[in-house]
Structure formats: structure tokens, C-alpha cells
Write a protein that holds these residues in place. Structure first.
Motif, PDB file in Angstrom:
ATOM      1  N   ARG A  96       0.817  -1.208   0.000  1.00  9.97           N
ATOM      2  CA  ARG A  96       0.000   0.000   0.000  1.00  9.97           C
ATOM      3  C   ARG A  96       0.859   1.270   0.000  1.00  9.97           C
ATOM      4  NH1 ARG A  96      -4.688  -0.755  -1.814  1.00  9.97           N
ATOM      5  NH2 ARG A  96      -5.330   1.200  -0.798  1.00  9.97           N
ATOM      6  N   SER A  97       1.848   1.323  -0.888  1.00 11.88           N
ATOM      7  CA  SER A  97       2.703   2.512  -0.968  1.00 11.88           C
ATOM      8  C   SER A  97       2.768   3.069  -2.390  1.00 11.88           C
ATOM      9  CB  SER A  97       4.115   2.195  -0.471  1.00 11.88           C
ATOM     10  OG  SER A  97       4.693   1.128  -1.202  1.00 11.88           O
TER      11      SER A  97
ATOM     12  N   GLU B 128      -2.424   4.494   1.131  1.00  8.01           N
ATOM     13  CA  GLU B 128      -2.009   4.801   2.503  1.00  8.01           C
ATOM     14  C   GLU B 128      -1.956   3.517   3.322  1.00  8.01           C
ATOM     15  OE1 GLU B 128      -0.845   7.549   3.140  1.00  8.01           O
ATOM     16  OE2 GLU B 128      -1.828   9.101   1.936  1.00  8.01           O
ATOM     17  N   SER B 129      -0.779   3.222   3.863  1.00 10.37           N
ATOM     18  CA  SER B 129      -0.585   1.987   4.625  1.00 10.37           C
ATOM     19  C   SER B 129      -0.719   2.192   6.125  1.00 10.37           C
ATOM     20  CB  SER B 129       0.800   1.400   4.326  1.00 10.37           C
ATOM     21  OG  SER B 129       1.820   2.234   4.856  1.00 10.37           O
ATOM     22  N   GLY B 130      -0.583   3.440   6.595  1.00 12.41           N
ATOM     23  CA  GLY B 130      -0.558   3.666   8.037  1.00 12.41           C
ATOM     24  C   GLY B 130       0.733   3.215   8.684  1.00 12.41           C
ATOM     25  N   GLY B 131       1.722   2.808   7.880  1.00  9.21           N
ATOM     26  CA  GLY B 131       2.993   2.322   8.416  1.00  9.21           C
ATOM     27  C   GLY B 131       2.930   0.866   8.811  1.00  9.21           C
ATOM     28  N   LEU B 132       4.044   0.329   9.240  1.00 10.23           N
ATOM     29  CA  LEU B 132       4.127  -1.075   9.639  1.00 10.23           C
ATOM     30  C   LEU B 132       3.415  -1.310  10.965  1.00 10.23           C
ATOM     31  CD1 LEU B 132       7.877  -1.892   8.822  1.00 10.23           C
ATOM     32  CD2 LEU B 132       5.871  -2.186   7.358  1.00 10.23           C
ATOM     33  N   THR B 133       2.863  -2.499  11.108  1.00 11.90           N
ATOM     34  CA  THR B 133       2.293  -2.888  12.395  1.00 11.90           C
ATOM     35  C   THR B 133       3.418  -3.030  13.413  1.00 11.90           C
ATOM     36  OG1 THR B 133       2.454  -5.247  11.918  1.00 11.90           O
ATOM     37  CG2 THR B 133       0.421  -4.114  11.226  1.00 11.90           C
ATOM     38  N   GLU B 134       3.059  -3.129  14.677  1.00 15.78           N
ATOM     39  CA  GLU B 134       4.072  -3.240  15.726  1.00 15.78           C
ATOM     40  C   GLU B 134       4.952  -4.471  15.532  1.00 15.78           C
ATOM     41  OE1 GLU B 134       4.304  -3.454  20.631  1.00 15.78           O
ATOM     42  OE2 GLU B 134       2.437  -2.899  19.627  1.00 15.78           O
ATOM     43  N   THR B 135       4.340  -5.587  15.161  1.00 17.41           N
ATOM     44  CA  THR B 135       5.105  -6.819  14.938  1.00 17.41           C
ATOM     45  C   THR B 135       6.010  -6.693  13.719  1.00 17.41           C
ATOM     46  OG1 THR B 135       3.313  -8.127  15.917  1.00 17.41           O
ATOM     47  CG2 THR B 135       4.921  -9.299  14.547  1.00 17.41           C
ATOM     48  N   ALA B 136       5.486  -6.113  12.642  1.00 18.40           N
ATOM     49  CA  ALA B 136       6.274  -5.945  11.421  1.00 18.40           C
ATOM     50  C   ALA B 136       7.430  -4.976  11.644  1.00 18.40           C
ATOM     51  CB  ALA B 136       5.383  -5.474  10.289  1.00 18.40           C
ATOM     52  N   LEU B 137       7.197  -3.928  12.423  1.00 18.35           N
ATOM     53  CA  LEU B 137       8.264  -2.969  12.696  1.00 18.35           C
ATOM     54  C   LEU B 137       9.388  -3.625  13.493  1.00 18.35           C
ATOM     55  CD1 LEU B 137       9.262  -0.048  12.508  1.00 18.35           C
ATOM     56  CD2 LEU B 137       8.036   0.419  14.647  1.00 18.35           C
ATOM     57  N   THR B 138       9.034  -4.471  14.441  1.00 15.49           N
ATOM     58  CA  THR B 138      10.047  -5.201  15.203  1.00 15.49           C
ATOM     59  C   THR B 138      10.865  -6.102  14.286  1.00 15.49           C
ATOM     60  OG1 THR B 138       8.650  -5.173  17.187  1.00 15.49           O
ATOM     61  CG2 THR B 138      10.418  -6.809  17.110  1.00 15.49           C
ATOM     62  N   ALA B 139      10.213  -6.772  13.342  1.00  8.26           N
ATOM     63  CA  ALA B 139      10.924  -7.629  12.385  1.00  8.26           C
ATOM     64  C   ALA B 139      11.867  -6.803  11.518  1.00  8.26           C
ATOM     65  CB  ALA B 139       9.921  -8.376  11.523  1.00  8.26           C
TER      66      ALA B 139
ATOM     67  N   ASN C  11      -0.739  -1.282   8.679  1.00  9.70           N
ATOM     68  CA  ASN C  11      -1.920  -0.994   9.495  1.00  9.70           C
ATOM     69  C   ASN C  11      -3.194  -0.792   8.682  1.00  9.70           C
ATOM     70  OD1 ASN C  11      -0.876  -0.874  12.316  1.00  9.70           O
ATOM     71  ND2 ASN C  11       0.426   0.742  11.474  1.00  9.70           N
ATOM     72  N   LEU C  12      -3.073  -0.323   7.446  1.00  8.92           N
ATOM     73  CA  LEU C  12      -4.237  -0.062   6.601  1.00  8.92           C
ATOM     74  C   LEU C  12      -4.099  -0.838   5.301  1.00  8.92           C
ATOM     75  CD1 LEU C  12      -4.427   3.829   7.046  1.00  8.92           C
ATOM     76  CD2 LEU C  12      -5.757   2.106   8.283  1.00  8.92           C
ATOM     77  N   ASN C  13      -5.162  -1.500   4.887  1.00 10.65           N
ATOM     78  CA  ASN C  13      -5.110  -2.322   3.685  1.00 10.65           C
ATOM     79  C   ASN C  13      -6.037  -1.850   2.569  1.00 10.65           C
ATOM     80  OD1 ASN C  13      -3.253  -4.532   4.561  1.00 10.65           O
ATOM     81  ND2 ASN C  13      -4.832  -4.827   6.135  1.00 10.65           N
ATOM     82  N   ASP C  14      -6.825  -0.812   2.803  1.00  8.54           N
ATOM     83  CA  ASP C  14      -7.773  -0.381   1.769  1.00  8.54           C
ATOM     84  C   ASP C  14      -7.972   1.129   1.766  1.00  8.54           C
ATOM     85  OD1 ASP C  14      -9.116  -0.098   4.131  1.00  8.54           O
ATOM     86  OD2 ASP C  14     -10.877  -1.266   3.574  1.00  8.54           O
ATOM     87  N   ALA C  15      -6.945   1.885   2.160  1.00  8.72           N
ATOM     88  CA  ALA C  15      -7.071   3.342   2.265  1.00  8.72           C
ATOM     89  C   ALA C  15      -6.235   4.030   1.190  1.00  8.72           C
ATOM     90  CB  ALA C  15      -6.636   3.821   3.649  1.00  8.72           C
ATOM     91  N   GLU C  16      -6.706   5.180   0.753  1.00 11.14           N
ATOM     92  CA  GLU C  16      -5.942   6.001  -0.169  1.00 11.14           C
ATOM     93  C   GLU C  16      -6.353   7.458   0.002  1.00 11.14           C
ATOM     94  OE1 GLU C  16      -6.974   4.354  -4.004  1.00 11.14           O
ATOM     95  OE2 GLU C  16      -8.379   5.990  -4.399  1.00 11.14           O
ATOM     96  N   SER C  17      -5.460   8.351  -0.372  1.00 18.30           N
ATOM     97  CA  SER C  17      -5.731   9.785  -0.291  1.00 18.30           C
ATOM     98  C   SER C  17      -5.437  10.423  -1.637  1.00 18.30           C
ATOM     99  CB  SER C  17      -4.880  10.448   0.802  1.00 18.30           C
ATOM    100  OG  SER C  17      -3.498  10.379   0.475  1.00 18.30           O
ATOM    101  N   ASN C  18      -6.128  11.525  -1.906  1.00 22.40           N
ATOM    102  CA  ASN C  18      -5.962  12.199  -3.182  1.00 22.40           C
ATOM    103  C   ASN C  18      -6.112  13.704  -2.983  1.00 22.40           C
ATOM    104  OD1 ASN C  18      -5.637  12.489  -5.992  1.00 22.40           O
ATOM    105  ND2 ASN C  18      -7.846  12.577  -6.280  1.00 22.40           N
TER     106      ASN C  18
END
Length: 654
Positions: free
Chosen positions: A190-191, A226-237, A255-262
């Protein structure tokens, strides 16, 4: 807009182009066009331009005129400063921290409060780094049709292309068409970034120079998943360099799988002048001359939308269920009347002006869950008064500009800019500058609606006051600058994403020094910035030190010097600080108190120039192989891993 990209490219192939330039005298009136074409072939700038020219036309007649009428001339050389600008912004981003994918936003390593407009904007500032404002649009005069193509590869899939075509139909009429298109998938989920900037400009002057007009139409759109960044577990990895994810960042959860901004923007602008009195009409043209009346018109609209198929707990537990579609629009009309003249009594050029501005910001409807918000729109108008002055005595220059919007409405405020500088040929220049600005916060701080209840507000904030005192020293021995900024009523977004106005004063110091050393075929370019927030550091966060150091080798290769090469490495470091967090729902950054960011990066590059073509190869963040994996652009958002990028800037002159 993206679908027209290939068509624009084909239309531009076979014509020619520009590059970076050198500033000369400017003025208030619409630009005068230059001399005509001819029939003699001249090779100038060491083979940089090869075109048919007359005896009266030379390479310096290929001109770019800024909004302030500062003029720059063609320069297709290969320099380290141009290497710094080879990015999708086409600006030196020393004070910016990029996100991993081009076309995304930037975190700030430093602030410049000396460029604030007196009119509040729509807001959503994180979406507007690639936005062309009025002062960013250039105008042209070229003896022959001229084209520039800039291309750069994207991340994973896609590319960025910036194309310009400009032509003079006569000595007095020029038009230009330009388009910057970007599409890049990115390495993380989502980037995706997809943006477009279309610009059309024109400038015309009547045969005797009595009437002049210039203007532009700009259409822009910036779409981001828009992904909202990595989840806590993914960020640790990521931070632990887990081998299961090091080769495929797309496997890390977000954190987000279906969001976008325009964000979309459309602007129509023109400025026209009519000369009532010229120099030759007066007995003594040094007393009073070049009297002109003028009018400028601006229609500027912006639209921001955040969409989500299903509302999630990431932003707020208390919300309206179902899909999210927050749509904000903004429309401004501005009319200015002005009078220009030259006089020895003001030591140069003077303008007095008055304007009428209307604004309309808000939402189509008032959401039914908003019990504490009375308005879905903010509307109003205001009258402004102002003056501009450019004076000169030998090598001493003074530029000043002032604007006053009286009253108590949302547009009320004032703005004063003044600078005095002394220039000793090409040896050195010294500049002192002052900026006093008082304006309303951007509109998204005042009114916001959302399906998420926490992100609904209607505020009546006080005007933000900013005072900037600074100076610059530029010379063959090095460059230095110092800015001291004092701000009251600074407005920001808190950790939870709601707006707040700081009750105390903020005192911010920024000092920057740069120097390039050259020995034989080697160069060593250095820029160091020191910053200190003496008070208000709890809301304005910057790293204390930022440095960029580039060591490179430059030489001509092969017989006849057909190829100029640059080979080198760039080291960049910024000290740890609590960098702002990115909130995609707001399209802006919020303060945070949990994560400190600060690290070094090393990039390698190989650049070359063959006649008017500059070729760039860059190995981004090669330091990721031997430095700790703690490089973040914002909390939860990693900076880019090692990647090789390729690009080219290509110029044609028919």
C-alpha cells in the motif's frame, strides 16, 4: 491525466530543452521578450547549444523568467548542485527526509518560516511538497523551439517523467507546455504513488511594448495508497533485520489495507499591464517614468479526499461504521489592481496595489453525527492593501514588500518582507532579511469533518505570528546563513491527531554553512546545519545537527573529451530527534513522544554528460549493508533499502 503522458512525450520528441540558470535583474512588469531568430550556426558553452542564430542572437537569449521577473539563462553543465536536485521535486532536499518511495511525502529536518503566505491554505500540508504554487511557475523566451525531458526510474515499478516544450511564435509571444508525471509502486504494501502536474504558460507584449500579459493554467493531482505504516510486529521484524522479510518487504504487515488519499488542484492565473507613460515620454526620465497600471486575477481550487472501504480501529474506536469518504474542497478568487513606476526618489521601481479576495472552504453536507459543529463551510471575503519596492544604489540593493488585510475575519493579517544586500562583483555578497507575518492557521485546523468522531472539530484559533530575522553570506570562500525565528500561537496536531495552538512563544535558530574544496580532479562538497529550539521544543522538533558531505572525482574521458564523468559518494547524517508522525487521514504530521530517529546514510553515484545529455546512476543507501537497520522516515515508516536508480536529463535546441 496520466493517460495523456505518452501522447505528451511523442509530441515533445525532436524539439529541445532547458536546465538550470543564473539570476539577473528583475522587475515588476510582465517580462519583455528578447530578439529574433536568424540564420547563423553557433556552438556555445563548449558544445552545449548548437542552433541557427543571427548575429544579434546568442545562447543567453534562451531565457526563463520567474514570477518575480528574475531571469535565468540556459546552462546544461553537470555539477554537484544539479546532482542534488535530480529527484522528483527537482529541488535540493537537504532539509527534507524522504519516505521510501518517490511520490510519497517528506518529514522535515528543518523549517523555513520566511516563505509563509498571508492567505491561509486548505492545509493537508504533507500532500503538497510537489505542488506548483504561483511563484513556482516559470515563463520563457527562446529564439528557437526548446524542449527538456527528465526521466528517472521508480521503485519496484514505474518512473517519473518531467517534459517541457516552449516556443516563441514571434518576438513578442511565447507559450510553454509542461507535464510532470510519476507512478511508482514502492517496496512495501500500500505505498503506490501516482501524481501529475500539468502546466501551460504564455506571455505576450504588444509591438510597441505598451501592453503586456502573462499567465498560466495548472492542473495537479497526487494519489497515494495509505498503509498507516508497519504494524508493531512488522516494525520489530524490520528493526531486528529478520531474514524472512529482508529480501521481500512486501511481506511485512501494514496498518491499513484499503485506504488512499488524493489531493487535486486547479489554478488559472494571469497578470496584465498597460504602460501610460514611458521613459521617452518624459523630459527627464530619471524623475518619474514607466508609469503602468495593471491587474492580476487568480482562481485557485483544491480538493482533498481520504477514502477507506471499511472503517478501522487504527484511527478511532468511536466512529461511523461502513466506508469512509472524507471530501474537503477549497476555492479562492483573488483580484489585484496595481500601479507601477520608476523614480530616482525611490531609487528604483515601486508598486502600490489593492486586492479583493474571496474564499470558500468546507464540505458539501454537515454530517449527522456532528452535534457540536454548526457549520459545514467557512466563507468570507476581504480587501487588501500593499506595496512593493526594489531599489538600487551602485552595488547596494533593497527589496521590500508589505501587505495589510484589515478587519477581524479569517483573512485578516499582515505580511512584511524586507531584504538589503550588497554584492561585490562575483567575489562575495552579504544579505540581511526581515520577515514579519501574521495570518490565520490553515483551514483544516479550523474545520474538519470525518466518519471518525475524534477528527471532527470547529475552532476559532488566533492568528499565528512569525518574525524571522536572518542573514546570508555567499562568496568564493564559502556560504553561510543564519535565521532566528520567533513564533506565537503556533498551531500543530497533537499525538491523537487533534489540532492545538501553543500558548507560549517558540524561539528557533537555524545556522547553515557550506563549502566545496577542489584539488586536481577531485571535489569535496560539504553542508552543515545546526538548529536549536530554545523554547517550544515540545511542539517544534528538529535535529540539532544535519550534515551532507560529498567526495567525488570529475574528469573528461576519451579523446576529444566527449564524456564528462562524476564518480563519488555522499554521506548524510542527522542527529536523533523525535520526528513527527505521519497521519494519512489528516494528510499531515502530528507530534509524537515515543520514537527517536537519527542515522547516517551513504549513497554512491556515477554521473555523465555527453553534449546536452546528463546521465545519472545512483546506489541509494548502500550503508544499509553495514549500518544498523534503524533507518526510519517517521515512526512506523521505514526509509528505503539499498536500490540502484537510473535517470537522464536531455536537451534539444532546434
Amino acid at each position: 491525466m496520466k493517460k495523456n503522458l505518452l501522447l505528451i512525450v511523442f509530441c515533445l520528441i525532436g524539439i529541445q530543452t532547458f536546465s538550470q540558470l543564473k539570476t539577473v535583474d528583475g522587475g515588476f512588469a510582465a517580462p519583455r521578450t528578447g530578439q529574433g531568430l536568424g540564420d547563423r550556426r553557433v556552438d556555445s558553452l563548449g558544445g552545449e547549444i548548437d542552433v541557427l542564430l543571427s548575429g544579434k542572437t546568442k545562447y543567453t537569449d534562451y531565457k526563463i523568467i520567474s514570477h518575480k521577473n528574475d531571469t535565468t539563462i540556459v546552462d546544461t553543465t553537470l555539477t554537484i548542485q544539479k546532482y542534488y536536485k535530480f529527484n522528483f521535486l527537482r529541488k535540493d532536499n537537504f532539509e527534507l527526509l524522504a519516505f521510501h518511495n518517490q511520490g510519497q511525502t517528506f518529514n522535515r529536518l528543518g523549517y523555513d518560516f520566511g516563505k509563509t503566505s498571508v492567505i491561509p491554505d486548505i492545509g493537508f500540508a504533507a500532500k503538497q511538497f510537489n505542488y506548483f504554487n504561483i511563484e513556482d511557475v516559470d515563463y520563457y523566451y527562446v529564439p528557437t523551439p526548446t524542449t527538456e525531458i527528465m526521466y528517472r526510474t521508480g521503485l519496484e515499478q514505474g518512473q517519473v517523467l518531467d517534459a517541457l516544450f516552449t516556443v516563441n511564435f514571434s518576438k513578442r509571444l511565447n507559450i510553454a507546455v509542461a507535464y510532470r508525471g510519476l507512478r511508482s509502486l514502492g517496496a512495501y504494501r500500500r505505498s503506490l504513488a501516482s501524481t501529475g502536474n500539468f502546466r501551460f504558460t504564455f506571455n505576450y507584449e504588444s509591438p510597441k511594448g505598451q501592453y503586456a500579459i502573462r499567465g498560466h493554467a495548472v492542473n495537479q493531482d497526487f494519489l497515494n495508497q495509505e498503509s498507516g505504516g508497519l504494524t508493531e510486529t512488522a516494525l520489530t521484524a524490520f528493526l531486528n533485520d529478520d531474514p524472512n522479510f529482508s529480501s521481500d518487504r512486501g511481506r511485512l504487515d501494514v496498518n491499513l489495507n484499503d485506504a488512499e488519499s488524493n489531493l487535486e488542484g486547479k489554478r488559472l492565473y494571469f497578470e496584465q499591464t498597460y504602460k501610460i507613460l514611458s521613459s521617452k515620454d518624459t523630459v527627464n526620465d530619471k524623475d518619474f517614468s514607466n508609469l503602468k497600471v495593471g491587474h492580476s486575477f487568480t482562481r485557485d481550487s483544491k480538493f482533498f479526499e481520504f477514502k477507506q472501504n471499511t472503517a478501522s480501529d487504527f484511527f478511532d474506536l468511536n466512529r461511523i461504521s461502513g466506508s469512509v469518504s472524507n471530501k474537503t474542497n477549497y476555492l479562492v478568487y483573488d483580484n489585484q489592481l496595481f500601479l507601477d513606476f520608476n523614480s530616482k526618489y525611490v531609487l528604483g521601481k515601486f508598486r502600490v496595489r489593492s486586492g479583493y479576495t474571496t474564499y470558500n472552504y468546507g464540505y458539501e453536507n454537515l454530517q449527522n453525527n456532528l452535534v457540536d459543529i454548526q457549520n459545514n463551510r467557512l466563507k468570507g471575503d476581504a480587501i487588501s492593501f500593499g506595496a512593493d519596492w526594489r531599489g538600487k544604489v551602485k552595488n547596494f540593493h533593497i527589496n521590500a514588500s508589505g501587505t495589510l488585510i484589515p478587519g477581524s475575519g479569517r483573512l485578516s493579517g499582515n505580511d512584511l518582507k524586507a531584504e538589503a544586500f550588497y554584492k561585490k562583483d562575483s567575489v562575495f555578497s552579504i544579505k540581511a532579511k526581515l520577515r514579519i507575518n501574521n495570518k490565520s492557521p490553515d483551514f483544516n485546523f479550523l474545520l474538519n469533518q470525518s466518519n471518525y468522531n475524534k477528527f471532527n472539530w470547529e475552532n476559532n484559533f488566533s492568528n499565528i505570528g512569525a518574525r524571522v530575522l536572518g542573514g546570508e553570506f555567499n562568496s568564493k570562500w564559502g556560504n553561510a546563513s543564519l535565521d532566528i525565528t520567533n513564533i506565537d500561537n503556533y498551531t500543530y496536531f497533537k499525538e491523537d491527531g487533534t489540532p492545538e495552538q501553543h500558548g507560549g512563544n517558540i524561539n528557533y535558530l537555524k545556522a547553515k554553512v557550506s563549502k566545496e574544496f577542489k584539488f586536481w580532479k577531485f571535489g569535496f562538497d560539504n553542508t552543515i546545519m545546526y538548529q536549536k529550539v530554545a523554547s517550544g521544543s515540545d511542539v517544534l522538533r528538529v535535529p540539532e545537527f544535519v550534515t551532507r558531505n560529498t567526495l567525488y572525482y570529475q574528469d573528461n574521458w576519451f579523446k576529444g573529451n566527449p564524456l564528462l564523468v562524476q564518480i563519488g559518494a555522499t554521506f548524510k547524517y542527522f542527529s536523533e530527534y523525535k520526528a513527527n508522525a505521519y497521519n494519512p487521514l489528516l494528510g499531515d504530521f502530528t507530534i509524537q513522544n515515543n520514537t527517536e530517529i537519527g542515522y547516517p546514510t551513504v549513497d554512491l553515484f556515477f554521473n555523465g554528460r555527453v553534449r546536452r545529455t546528463r546521465i545519472y546512476f545512483k546506489a541509494d543507501n548502500i550503508s544499509s549493508f553495514f549500518f544498523k537497520k534503524d533507518y526510519l522516515s517517521a515512526p512506523n515508516y521505514p526509509y528505503r533499502d539499498f536500490v540502484i536508480r537510473f535517470g537522464v536529463v536531455w536537451n534539444w535546441f532546434i
